[in-house]
Scaffold this motif. Structure first.
Motif, PDB file in Angstrom:
ATOM      1  N   ASP A  20      34.639  38.019  42.148  1.00 13.32           N
ATOM      2  CA  ASP A  20      35.921  38.858  42.043  1.00 13.32           C
ATOM      3  C   ASP A  20      36.148  38.844  40.471  1.00 13.32           C
ATOM      4  O   ASP A  20      36.476  39.759  39.897  1.00 13.32           O
ATOM      5  CB  ASP A  20      37.034  38.745  42.874  1.00 13.32           C
ATOM      6  CG  ASP A  20      36.418  39.004  44.340  1.00 13.32           C
ATOM      7  OD1 ASP A  20      35.401  39.961  44.529  1.00 13.32           O
ATOM      8  OD2 ASP A  20      37.087  38.799  45.372  1.00 13.32           O
ATOM      9  N   ASP A  23      33.722  40.015  38.059  1.00 11.41           N
ATOM     10  CA  ASP A  23      33.799  41.520  37.724  1.00 11.41           C
ATOM     11  C   ASP A  23      34.897  42.040  37.029  1.00 11.41           C
ATOM     12  O   ASP A  23      34.781  42.808  36.313  1.00 11.41           O
ATOM     13  CB  ASP A  23      33.928  42.106  39.401  1.00 11.41           C
ATOM     14  CG  ASP A  23      32.739  42.010  39.893  1.00 11.41           C
ATOM     15  OD1 ASP A  23      31.788  41.749  39.685  1.00 11.41           O
ATOM     16  OD2 ASP A  23      32.825  42.068  41.487  1.00 11.41           O
ATOM     17  N   GLU A  26      34.121  41.644  33.329  1.00 14.14           N
ATOM     18  CA  GLU A  26      33.175  42.518  33.136  1.00 14.14           C
ATOM     19  C   GLU A  26      33.856  44.036  32.758  1.00 14.14           C
ATOM     20  O   GLU A  26      33.504  44.418  31.850  1.00 14.14           O
ATOM     21  CB  GLU A  26      32.114  42.708  34.106  1.00 14.14           C
ATOM     22  CG  GLU A  26      31.094  41.506  34.261  1.00 14.14           C
ATOM     23  CD  GLU A  26      30.284  41.152  32.848  1.00 14.14           C
ATOM     24  OE1 GLU A  26      30.206  42.245  31.951  1.00 14.14           O
ATOM     25  OE2 GLU A  26      29.392  40.245  33.267  1.00 14.14           O
ATOM     26  N   SER A  27      34.734  44.139  33.439  1.00 19.55           N
ATOM     27  CA  SER A  27      35.699  45.300  33.324  1.00 19.55           C
ATOM     28  C   SER A  27      36.192  45.456  32.070  1.00 19.55           C
ATOM     29  O   SER A  27      36.495  46.510  31.513  1.00 19.55           O
ATOM     30  CB  SER A  27      36.645  45.621  34.680  1.00 19.55           C
ATOM     31  OG  SER A  27      36.025  45.772  35.673  1.00 19.55           O
TER      32      SER A  27
END
Length: 297
Positions: A20, A23, A26-27
């Motif tokens: 998580d 992620d 990465e966002s």
């Protein structure tokens, strides 16, 4: 019945929590990066580095690996470390120890940028740990904390005995246990090769953490009924097996299991946690360096 703490299961939980975080990074356009450096032809060191790189691949961390001739001068290693320090895509640097005898371990640790020192061994990071403001907790002691937490064992007010005083495990472990923080607040005793009547000390402990590198040093007669036993040791001993050896810990598992309330096996206990917490530190380092808020597990 004695609770055998499954390090693989706890490590899996840490990794799932890190997905998580990755992620979220990465966002924000950030891919965590870990560089490993190997200057040894020792098969065990090669295996450790390979396992760390596989862990990176599994999580989506950008892993890069750099191998140097063990006979090369120290400057070659320092040049590689300097390049990695300057590379904004590398958030964590791990030089696999030991390095060759002609290079001082301490000189290598000092060369790594402290903010990229995901092992937590740079003197600046050691100082921050002792001061109660850890940037990165050393991987194995942090993994031990996670195992104790997963077993629902309370450290606050407990008597914890750490058997071993290494810079890698014993000392940082003791420091984490005495911190005024979750996973700490324990009354902590550190034992070592000069400790007289080791069993008398360990029998008084609610938590025993064995990290001394002596096969099966701690046995059931040295454990209080219901104590939590964390075995950090990994030792090769001769055995009638296909490989000619087997791995045992610093604890005699069978006799200690008869007394303990919770215990880690070898293998499958602390070992998986060390790599999981290296991934944790790498993800944390990416968040710190890129100023991205992440909710670490």
């Amino acid at each position: 019945m004695t609770h055998v703490i499954d390090g693989n299961e706890v490590a899996d939980g840490v990794r799932e929590g890190l997905r998580d975080c990755i992620d979220d990074l990465e966002s924000a356009g950030v891919t965590p990066g870990l560089a490993t450096v190997l200057m040894s032809d020792d098969p065990a060191s090669e295996t450790y580095v390979s396992m760390k790189q596989r862990a990176c691949e599994d999580l989506g961390i950008d892993g890069s690996h750099h191998e140097l001739d063990p006979d090369a001068p120290a400057d070659e290693l320092f040049d590689v470390v300097d390049e990695l320090n300057d590379d904004p895509g590398v958030h964590g640097i791990l030089v696999q120890m030991p390095v060759p005898d002609h290079i001082e371990n301490e000189a290598v640790l000092r060369r790594i940028d402290p903010i990229k020192d995901v092992d937590g061994f740079h003197p600046e990071n050691v100082g921050r740990l002792v001061a109660g403001d850890a940037r990165y907790k050393p991987c194995t002691p942090h993994g031990v904390q996670k195992l104790i937490e997963a077993a629902d064992v309370e450290t606050e007010g407990a008597h914890a005995v750490v058997v071993g005083r290494s810079d890698i495990v014993g000392k940082p472990m003791a420091n984490l246990l005495i911190q005024k923080a979750p996973g700490g607040n324990a009354t902590t005793t550190v034992c070592h090769s000069r400790t007289e009547d080791l069993g008398a000390v360990t029998r008084d402990a609610d938590i025993v953490i064995a990290a001394v590198g002596v096969p099966e040093l701690v046995d059931g007669s040295m454990i209080a009924a219901g104590a939590t036993v964390i075995d950090v040791g990994v030792n090769r001993v001769d055995a009638d097996t296909e490989k000619g050896y087997e791995l045992v810990g610093d604890v005699d598992f069978e006799s200690a299991r008869e007394r303990a309330g919770a215990i880690t096996p070898v293998p499958g206990g602390v070992g998986p946690m060390t790599i999981a917490m290296l991934m944790y530190n790498t993800v944390k380092a990416a968040g710190v360096q890129e100023d991205v808020a992440i909710d670490l597990p």
